[in-house]
Each structure stands twice: as C-alpha cells, then as structure tokens.
Design a protein around this motif. Structure first.
Motif, short mmCIF file in Angstrom:
data_model
loop_
_atom_site.label_atom_id
_atom_site.label_comp_id
_atom_site.label_asym_id
_atom_site.label_seq_id
_atom_site.Cartn_x
_atom_site.Cartn_y
_atom_site.Cartn_z
N ILE A 5 -7.89 4.44 6.97
CA ILE A 5 -7.44 3.28 6.18
C ILE A 5 -6.42 2.51 6.93
CG2 ILE A 5 -6.00 2.88 3.92
CD1 ILE A 5 -7.50 5.38 2.73
N VAL A 6 -6.14 1.25 6.94
CA VAL A 6 -5.17 0.53 7.35
C VAL A 6 -4.47 -0.42 6.36
CG1 VAL A 6 -4.67 -1.42 8.99
CG2 VAL A 6 -6.31 0.36 9.70
N VAL A 7 -3.10 -0.13 6.16
CA VAL A 7 -2.36 -1.10 5.37
C VAL A 7 -1.60 -2.07 6.09
CG1 VAL A 7 -0.77 -1.22 3.43
CG2 VAL A 7 -2.20 0.86 3.41
N ALA A 23 8.31 4.18 3.13
CA ALA A 23 8.25 4.77 2.03
C ALA A 23 7.04 4.91 1.79
CB ALA A 23 9.05 3.97 0.82
N LEU A 24 5.94 4.12 1.89
CA LEU A 24 4.62 4.21 1.84
C LEU A 24 4.07 5.30 2.60
CD1 LEU A 24 3.22 0.60 1.37
CD2 LEU A 24 3.00 2.35 -0.37
N ALA A 25 4.31 5.40 4.08
CA ALA A 25 4.05 6.21 4.92
C ALA A 25 4.23 7.54 4.66
CB ALA A 25 4.55 5.83 6.27
N VAL A 142 -6.01 -2.95 2.86
CA VAL A 142 -5.02 -3.53 1.95
C VAL A 142 -4.24 -4.48 2.67
CG1 VAL A 142 -3.03 -3.08 0.24
CG2 VAL A 142 -5.00 -1.45 0.54
N LYS A 143 -3.98 -5.68 2.24
CA LYS A 143 -2.90 -6.62 2.87
C LYS A 143 -1.77 -7.03 1.88
CE LYS A 143 -6.61 -8.15 5.95
NZ LYS A 143 -7.44 -9.52 6.43
N LEU A 216 1.46 1.08 -3.79
CA LEU A 216 0.50 2.28 -4.25
C LEU A 216 -0.47 2.12 -5.06
CD1 LEU A 216 3.35 5.31 -4.56
CD2 LEU A 216 1.53 4.87 -2.68
N SER A 217 -0.19 1.18 -6.12
CA SER A 217 -1.45 0.82 -7.03
C SER A 217 -2.33 0.08 -6.37
CB SER A 217 -0.72 0.11 -8.20
OG SER A 217 -0.53 -1.35 -7.79
N LYS A 218 -2.15 -0.72 -5.14
CA LYS A 218 -3.00 -1.38 -4.70
C LYS A 218 -3.81 -0.36 -3.59
CE LYS A 218 -2.03 -5.14 -6.59
NZ LYS A 218 -2.63 -5.30 -7.58
N ILE A 219 -3.37 0.52 -2.98
CA ILE A 219 -3.65 1.36 -1.68
C ILE A 219 -4.63 2.45 -2.53
CG2 ILE A 219 -3.08 3.06 0.03
CD1 ILE A 219 -0.49 1.41 0.18
N GLU A 220 -4.04 2.98 -3.70
CA GLU A 220 -4.76 4.25 -4.12
C GLU A 220 -6.22 4.32 -4.44
OE1 GLU A 220 -1.89 5.07 -7.39
OE2 GLU A 220 -1.10 6.44 -6.01
N PRO A 221 -6.79 2.93 -5.02
CA PRO A 221 -8.16 2.98 -5.14
C PRO A 221 -9.10 3.26 -3.70
CG PRO A 221 -7.15 1.09 -6.22
CD PRO A 221 -6.14 1.65 -5.38
N PHE A 222 -8.33 2.90 -2.80
CA PHE A 222 -9.01 3.26 -1.35
C PHE A 222 -9.14 4.61 -1.08
CE2 PHE A 222 -8.23 -1.08 -1.40
CZ PHE A 222 -9.39 -1.64 -1.04
N LEU A 223 -7.96 5.63 -1.24
CA LEU A 223 -7.97 6.77 -1.09
C LEU A 223 -8.94 7.64 -1.42
CD1 LEU A 223 -3.94 7.24 -1.68
CD2 LEU A 223 -5.06 7.02 0.54
N LYS A 224 -9.58 7.25 -2.74
CA LYS A 224 -10.48 8.11 -3.59
C LYS A 224 -12.11 8.13 -3.04
CE LYS A 224 -7.67 7.87 -7.65
NZ LYS A 224 -7.08 6.90 -8.42
N LYS A 225 -12.21 6.90 -2.02
CA LYS A 225 -13.42 6.59 -1.65
C LYS A 225 -13.78 7.69 -0.65
CE LYS A 225 -13.77 1.67 -2.65
NZ LYS A 225 -13.47 0.29 -2.23
#
Ligand code: DC
Length: 225
Positions: A5-7, A23-25, A142-143, A216-225
């Motif tokens: 995953i790349v943010v 903070a995200l990392a 995510v951008k 986080l709300s934008k990234i979380e959907p990609f963590l579950k894939k």
C-alpha cells in the motif's frame, strides 16, 4: 503476493504533511519517507561544494557523489548524506532558501524519484512531498493533497524554527513559504499540482487528531483487501 500500500501526501510548504504522515506511519506500522528531506540534503551538498545549478556537468557529477540514507527512529526523519547525519542542518535557512532552485533541476528529480520508487518495493509506505501522487506514485491507493491558510502555516513553521534560529522573524518565514509555494507550483519539472484523484485536506481549522482520523478513514478500506 499481496500488493504494497502506498499513501501519497502532497501539498504546500509547512502544511503539516510530515506531522500527519508520521502519525499515520506510527499507527499503521508503515515506512515513512520525507521526500523533502532528500531534496534538502542534495541542496546542502550543492551549497557545501559550490555546485552551480546551471552547470549540467557539475550537477551530474555531484549526483554521482551523493549517497542518501534514511534511518528510521521513532518515526522521526534521520537522513544521512554520505554517512553524515544532516537531519538538523537541512532545516536551517540556507538550505530552505536554496532548495527550490535545486529541486527544479530535471536530473536531480529523476534521481530522487528513482530512489523513492525503490523504497516502496517491499514495504507499505507513506511518503510526503510535492509530486508523490503525480510523478512518483501515480497509482498510489490513497492520495491526500494538503493545504492551509498561508498565515497559519507561517505561524506554525515559525514556532518550529525559532528555537534553533534565534534571528529569524515571522516575516522571514512567511516570505520563504510564499517564495517556495510560487517556485514549487510554477516550475517546469513536476510542479506541485493536485492529482485529479487526490483528496483535498484543508487543515486550517483542524487539530492533528482530526486530520489523523480523516486520513485513517480513507486508508482503512485498503487494509482490509
Ligand atoms: O517538504 P519540504 O518543505 O521539506 O521540502 C523542501 C523543498 O523540496 C520544497 O520547497 C520543494 C522540494 N520538494 C520537491 O520538489 N518535491 C518533493 N517531492 C518534496 C520536496
């Protein structure tokens, strides 16, 4: 093999990109890469070695002699230039005043982008800068494109810089930011521009926690894939 995953976090100078990225990392256990630190370290080398930004041969040779490395400790940026820790020196005004000219050089960008792309090969990455969602990782999952009121940005940066730069004034910081915004958005090579698919995050009136929750709300959907 699962895809990394790349943010990508882009935006104007002193918008709080690195605060959010760190903070995200930390929260997600991703690698954090401060791409601006790389351009700053190259600028420091150019200043120390009196490299003429208009002399292609000098620039080319300098790039062969520059070796950058990140050492991640507590998600803070520790960067070495030819094995010397330069993390503090690259934040001082001489570098800030010259980094726009150095980062506008095509060959410098080509080299930095190649190094940045290699960093995502085996790890999930959060990278902040100016061209991450457009040139470095156009396919980032995510951008985010960060912005904030210029006066608020100058005040935030001033508070950060003043303890280490006793002679600095708020006006100096404001001018430097305005100059860098102008140079970054109008340069020919990979200017700062919002990628079409980047989500705008204006943090003028947001706390760091609010920004973190939003991202986080934008990234979380990609963590579950
Ligand atoms: O993020 P920063 O303010 O430390 O970046 C310093 C300078 O480096 C900034 O004025 C523009 C340049 N930069 C760039 O051109 N591309 C990037 N990806 C990151 C920074």
């Amino acid at each position: 093999m699962s895809k990394n995953i790349v943010v990508a976090i882009d935006g104007y100078s002193s918008c709080g990109k690195s605060t959010l990225a760190k903070a995200l990392a930390k929260k997600l256990h991703f690698i954090y890469v401060d791409s601006g630190a790389m351009y700053r370290a190259v600028t420091l080398y150019f200043l120390r070695n009196k490299i003429d930004v208009n002399n292609e041969e000098q620039v080319h040779e300098a790039l062969q002699n520059i070796h950058l490395n990140f050492h991640s400790r507590d998600y803070e940026t520790h960067i070495t230039l030819n094995d010397e820790e330069v993390s503090d020196e690259i934040r001082l005004m001489p570098v800030s005043e010259n980094v726009s000219a150095v980062s506008a050089i095509r060959e410098v960008r080509k080299e930095m982008v190649a190094q940045q792309q290699r960093m995502s090969r085996s790890k999930n990455v959060i990278m902040d800068g100016r061209d991450i969602g457009t040139a470095v990782f156009p396919h980032a999952q995510v951008k985010l494109f960060m912005t904030a009121d210029p006066k608020i940005r100058a005040e935030r940066r001033y508070k950060e810089l003043a303890p280490k730069n006793p002679d600095i004034t708020l006006e100096d910081v404001f001018e430097n930011l305005a100059h860098r915004d102008y140079a970054d958005t109008t340069r020919k090579e990979s200017p700062l521009v919002r990628a079409e698919d980047a989500i705008i995050l204006d943090n003028t009136n947001l706390t760091p926690d609010e920004q973190l929750a939003f991202a986080l709300s934008k990234i979380e959907p990609f963590l579950k894939k």
